[in-house]
Design a protein around this motif. Structure first.
Motif: not given
Length: 215
Positions: A94-98, A147-149, A162-169
């Motif tokens: 889940g997102l809260a753990q990953v 990829r885990l996220v 996809a944009r949110a993951i890329e920006a936050s990473m």
């Protein structure tokens, strides 16, 4: 995967290969203590227990040696990222753990290897081979954690996951790198704790992934 010997002349015998392996290991050990420009070839050879002639029989000088060292070091770093990503995939759900696991995993691997990575980063600004190899390794290892996220995409509320993951990473990496002195600004995190930084970054990433813009 490129071999460390790609940047060195081929050995004429097995003993030469073993000597060069010791030279590479000695260089990595010294890079954990101080930057490459503060290390001499004579010092490397002394620690490796080989003659300077043995070193010059394989490489032309420090620049070529650092390229070979980078290949060997990145082989291990890439494997460490793979194993950490596998560990997170097996243990975090889940997102809260990953997200906290990803932030901590990325950050702690950078922190453990910052002293060596710093030399590659500084030299990479002038050496295209080192710079390109560093970017390639960073991109591939970052992707393993991204990829885990992405596997938790169903929980992400941002309209463009996809944009949110890329920006936050990207933000996570840039902040951690600056804290550790892996950018042109040098370390900026002396006044605060590392664990506190990881917690704050995790909270911010989670909040952004769960954010629904009003526009």
């Amino acid at each position: 995967m490129e071999s460390a010997t790609a940047h060195a002349r081929a050995p004429k015998q097995g003993r030469s290969r073993q000597s060069f392996d010791r030279i590479i290991e000695a260089t990595i050990d010294l890079l954990r203590e101080r930057s490459y420009d503060q290390i001499t070839l004579a010092e490397i050879c002394q620690l490796a227990g080989v003659s300077t002639g043995a070193l010059y029989g394989r490489v032309t000088g420090k620049d070529e040696l650092l390229r070979a060292v980078q290949v060997r070091f990145f082989e291990r770093l890439d494997q460490a990222f793979t194993e950490e990503a596998q560990r997170i995939a097996a243990q975090a759900h889940g997102l809260a753990q990953v997200v906290p696991a990803v932030v901590a995993g990325l950050g702690n691997l950078l922190k453990e290897n910052a002293s060596v990575l710093r030399s590659f980063m500084l030299r990479g600004a002038a050496d295209e081979v080192i710079g390109a190899a560093g970017k390639k390794s960073a991109y591939e290892n970052h992707a393993k954690f991204s990829r885990l996220v992405e596997a938790c995409k169903a929980e992400i509320r941002h309209p463009n996951p996809a944009r949110a993951i890329e920006a936050s990473m990207l933000l996570i990496y840039a902040t951690q790198a600056r804290f550790l002195g892996l950018d042109s600004f040098g370390g900026k995190g002396e006044a605060r704790g590392w664990e506190e930084l990881l917690e704050d970054l995790s909270d911010m990433m989670l909040a952004y992934l769960l954010f629904v813009p009003g526009r």
